[in-house]
Design a protein around this motif. Sequence first.
Motif, mmCIF file in Angstrom:
data_model
loop_
_atom_site.group_PDB
_atom_site.id
_atom_site.type_symbol
_atom_site.label_atom_id
_atom_site.label_comp_id
_atom_site.label_asym_id
_atom_site.label_seq_id
_atom_site.Cartn_x
_atom_site.Cartn_y
_atom_site.Cartn_z
ATOM 1 N N LEU A 1 -39.414 5.745 -14.473
ATOM 2 C CA LEU A 1 -39.013 6.885 -14.931
ATOM 3 C C LEU A 1 -39.460 8.150 -13.779
ATOM 4 C CD1 LEU A 1 -37.590 7.724 -17.468
ATOM 5 C CD2 LEU A 1 -39.870 8.518 -18.370
ATOM 6 N N THR A 2 -40.413 7.728 -13.113
ATOM 7 C CA THR A 2 -41.025 8.976 -12.170
ATOM 8 C C THR A 2 -40.686 8.720 -10.657
ATOM 9 O OG1 THR A 2 -43.036 7.571 -11.917
ATOM 10 C CG2 THR A 2 -43.137 9.288 -13.674
ATOM 11 N N TRP A 3 -39.843 7.658 -10.442
ATOM 12 C CA TRP A 3 -39.847 7.633 -8.884
ATOM 13 C C TRP A 3 -38.106 6.904 -8.601
ATOM 14 C CZ3 TRP A 3 -42.387 3.752 -5.002
ATOM 15 C CH2 TRP A 3 -42.404 4.449 -3.532
ATOM 16 N N GLN A 4 -37.618 7.774 -7.472
ATOM 17 C CA GLN A 4 -36.024 7.569 -7.338
ATOM 18 C C GLN A 4 -35.965 6.233 -6.777
ATOM 19 O OE1 GLN A 4 -38.019 10.007 -6.177
ATOM 20 N NE2 GLN A 4 -37.162 10.720 -4.085
ATOM 21 N N PHE A 5 -37.142 5.577 -6.084
ATOM 22 C CA PHE A 5 -36.966 4.412 -5.145
ATOM 23 C C PHE A 5 -37.367 3.068 -6.220
ATOM 24 C CE2 PHE A 5 -37.556 7.463 -1.609
ATOM 25 C CZ PHE A 5 -36.221 7.530 -1.442
ATOM 26 N N ASN A 6 -37.529 3.395 -7.390
ATOM 27 C CA ASN A 6 -38.154 2.476 -8.376
ATOM 28 C C ASN A 6 -37.429 0.908 -8.207
ATOM 29 O OD1 ASN A 6 -36.199 1.949 -10.809
ATOM 30 N ND2 ASN A 6 -36.353 4.204 -10.429
ATOM 31 N N GLN A 7 -35.960 1.159 -7.940
ATOM 32 C CA GLN A 7 -35.173 0.038 -8.216
ATOM 33 C C GLN A 7 -35.526 -0.859 -6.878
ATOM 34 O OE1 GLN A 7 -34.113 3.119 -7.629
ATOM 35 N NE2 GLN A 7 -32.121 3.396 -6.525
ATOM 36 N N PHE A 8 -35.859 -0.418 -5.770
ATOM 37 C CA PHE A 8 -36.405 -1.122 -4.554
ATOM 38 C C PHE A 8 -37.448 -1.808 -4.803
ATOM 39 C CE2 PHE A 8 -33.547 2.448 -3.173
ATOM 40 C CZ PHE A 8 -32.616 1.856 -2.525
ATOM 41 N N MET A 9 -38.622 -1.346 -5.674
ATOM 42 C CA MET A 9 -39.761 -1.833 -5.719
ATOM 43 C C MET A 9 -39.475 -3.115 -6.909
ATOM 44 S SD MET A 9 -41.979 -0.435 -3.875
ATOM 45 C CE MET A 9 -40.533 -0.246 -2.875
ATOM 46 N N MET A 10 -38.394 -2.731 -7.873
ATOM 47 C CA MET A 10 -38.276 -3.629 -9.062
ATOM 48 C C MET A 10 -37.671 -5.041 -8.334
ATOM 49 S SD MET A 10 -39.554 -2.476 -11.722
ATOM 50 C CE MET A 10 -40.689 -1.717 -10.891
ATOM 51 N N LEU A 11 -36.853 -4.883 -7.169
ATOM 52 C CA LEU A 11 -36.152 -5.850 -6.545
ATOM 53 C C LEU A 11 -37.235 -6.587 -5.766
ATOM 54 C CD1 LEU A 11 -33.649 -7.345 -5.454
ATOM 55 C CD2 LEU A 11 -33.475 -5.691 -3.651
ATOM 56 N N MET A 12 -38.240 -5.807 -5.250
ATOM 57 C CA MET A 12 -39.088 -6.718 -4.410
ATOM 58 C C MET A 12 -40.062 -7.522 -5.332
ATOM 59 S SD MET A 12 -42.344 -5.050 -2.183
ATOM 60 C CE MET A 12 -41.333 -4.499 -0.917
ATOM 61 N N GLN A 13 -40.433 -7.045 -6.553
ATOM 62 C CA GLN A 13 -40.998 -7.739 -7.452
ATOM 63 C C GLN A 13 -40.236 -9.139 -8.095
ATOM 64 O OE1 GLN A 13 -42.676 -4.945 -10.629
ATOM 65 N NE2 GLN A 13 -44.810 -5.183 -9.545
ATOM 66 N N ALA A 14 -38.847 -8.879 -8.180
ATOM 67 C CA ALA A 14 -38.113 -9.843 -8.650
ATOM 68 C C ALA A 14 -38.309 -11.082 -7.573
ATOM 69 C CB ALA A 14 -36.639 -9.429 -8.887
ATOM 70 N N LEU A 15 -38.120 -10.643 -6.397
ATOM 71 C CA LEU A 15 -38.369 -11.690 -5.164
ATOM 72 C C LEU A 15 -39.629 -12.326 -5.118
ATOM 73 C CD1 LEU A 15 -36.671 -9.586 -2.207
ATOM 74 C CD2 LEU A 15 -35.708 -11.725 -3.377
ATOM 75 N N VAL A 16 -40.615 -11.708 -5.393
ATOM 76 C CA VAL A 16 -42.019 -12.176 -5.495
ATOM 77 C C VAL A 16 -42.055 -13.322 -6.509
ATOM 78 C CG1 VAL A 16 -44.707 -11.844 -6.106
ATOM 79 C CG2 VAL A 16 -43.229 -10.257 -4.662
ATOM 80 N N LEU A 17 -41.534 -12.970 -7.810
ATOM 81 C CA LEU A 17 -41.479 -13.846 -8.789
ATOM 82 C C LEU A 17 -40.579 -15.014 -8.698
ATOM 83 C CD1 LEU A 17 -41.773 -11.448 -11.794
ATOM 84 C CD2 LEU A 17 -43.711 -13.045 -11.038
ATOM 85 N N PHE A 18 -39.557 -14.727 -8.196
ATOM 86 C CA PHE A 18 -38.421 -15.777 -7.804
ATOM 87 C C PHE A 18 -39.046 -16.667 -6.696
ATOM 88 C CE2 PHE A 18 -35.035 -17.509 -4.837
ATOM 89 C CZ PHE A 18 -34.293 -18.229 -5.752
ATOM 90 N N THR A 19 -39.570 -16.398 -5.785
ATOM 91 C CA THR A 19 -40.382 -17.320 -4.864
ATOM 92 C C THR A 19 -41.701 -17.983 -5.581
ATOM 93 O OG1 THR A 19 -40.138 -15.601 -2.996
ATOM 94 C CG2 THR A 19 -41.852 -17.318 -2.656
ATOM 95 N N LEU A 20 -42.321 -17.556 -6.270
ATOM 96 C CA LEU A 20 -43.498 -18.169 -7.040
ATOM 97 C C LEU A 20 -42.862 -19.436 -8.018
ATOM 98 C CD1 LEU A 20 -45.839 -15.471 -8.196
ATOM 99 C CD2 LEU A 20 -46.193 -17.116 -6.326
#
Length: 638
Positions: A256-275
């Motif tokens: 809700l508070t950052w316009q670049f949140n989608q890129f961070m969410m994508l990064m976290q998705a990559l982290v969990l996908f890798t694990l």
Amino acid sequence: MISIRQRKGVKTTEVSEDYAAQEANVKLENKLPSGCTTRRLWKLLSFMVGGTIALCIGLLTSVYLATLHENDLWFSNIKEVEREISFRTECGLYYSYYKQMLQAPTLMQGFHGLIYDNKTESMRTINLLQRMNIYQEVFLSILYRVLPIQKYLEPVYFYIYTLFGLQAIYVTALYITSWLLSGTWLSGLLAAFWYVTNRIDTTRVEFTIPLRENWALPFFAIQIAAITYFLRPNLQPLSERLTLLAIFISTFLFSLTWQFNQFMMLMQALVLFTLDSLDMLPAVKKLLNLKSDEHIFKFLKAKFGFGATRDFDANLYLCEEAFGLLPFNTFGRLSDTLLFYAYIFVLSITVMAALAVAFHNLSDSARQQSTGQMGKCTIILKPETAYNLIHTILFGFLALSTMRMKYLWTSHMCVFASFGLCSPEIWELLLKSIHLYNPKRICIMRYSVPILILLYLCYKFWPGMMDELSELREFYDPDTVELMDWINSHTPRKAVFAGSMQLLAGVKLCTGRTLTNHPHYEDNSLRERTKAVYQIYAKRSPEDVHALLRSFGTDYVILEDSICYERRHQRGCRLRDLLDIANGHMMDGPGENDPDLKLAGHPRFCEEIKRNLPPYTAYFTRVFQNKTFHVYKLLRNK
């Protein structure tokens, strides 16, 4: 120009059987009568001490940063217009909506003004709540109106104290994450110390208070701490549900508070996908967090050489230092506090352990398919450690490629390095590899090394921090103050102003006038409009510039000498150069030009208009000037 002057006067990776047995032994020991009460009391005491230190260190960091902000600007003593000017570029734009909500006669009228806004972009009505991440300004304005604090606290202080308060939450979340990973709160204390002593590279909140990242990163840190806890095996159902709730709430607030949140969410998705792909997640926990902005992808394509480099929007980002590569001197500063050395040490060991575990898991999976048997891995890498390892590697790549993103990496670097130095698993791996393994040595190393580093940090940096707190300076920008005062007293309230994005954000905040463009660049039509307005710094005829500005309803245009005669950037990266290239014109000054660029048919508008020649006075009349700014009124009869 703004300046500061001295004041005058005043599954484990899998969860192995050995690890599971170890957990069972610990539980069995806890059930034994002898020493049970002592152990529980010790754990409770450790938790209370660690929790108290976490809260105290968070609050002290918040007070420290707020004091630096006050000492740097003398914020409590300067005029209101100077306070508002200190919120530079998009910071001023965001704060203006907080001010707008407070000035509205009622809350409903305030909401209506944000949903049907026609002052942020002239000749256009936009829904600001949909376009921008300003829910936090709306929430704060409502709180300020309903709480009985108006007599004791000015609106601007309620705003900035909230942001500095979030820094306390941020540091506390980093502390807790490190504590969770290492098992000792000493690790969290070291992480917090490193965060403060590396303040130049871990935060910029004291001089860019309303920036969206200063709102979002504390919630992101809470989310990482919650995920770190959630990835632990054998959680109780209630703990698991509460942790999932914390993950959901923190993710929601971060988004809700950052316009670049989608890129961070994508990064976290990559982290969990890798694990998950490397079989490093426990089974009940394989969760994956599931129209990116066009200009971001243009920037990325141009940055890595996959797209046209003449695109104005891409070059505007590429030429800004914040979007360039991470400067090499950053590592020198991080090394002075021993953070970088500790980080590389811990990272090397955990990467080698992760590679060994990943190779075992993948080969074991193939063996199970062929023989139906599973082998044992002698190296244990907890899922929460693997999660933070991949996180810090991705953060590192992001920071190295784009300097503005270093604040994500450096704060997590504090967590990861402090965890490793206090982790029994890290020291066990190291001591076994050099044939010096001994349980007592592990205990000695995991406590003595961080304590020695803490003593070193206090010895080396405490005097400098005290000097910082005693140094008193003052905000000083008389030219901008004079401009804002003139606009307030000599122009109609409905007047429309054109100029640079950064300056117009201040015009909106300090005067409430309508703008043609602004720094919130996440809209394609706004980017096209900004490029059209910026033709005031290109080689265009007065007729063309007048027609472009009038198409946006412009009444006044502000020209800045700092842009027209810019020397901050090298040739090819000055704003006037970017416009020349985008318009197919040759750049000024000595140096090469692409062979297909042509000589412009007109002189540079921002320079030629100051000569008051008839072709220009027929369309523009100068109504204000000082050493920095020139304001021209557009004649409507043309």
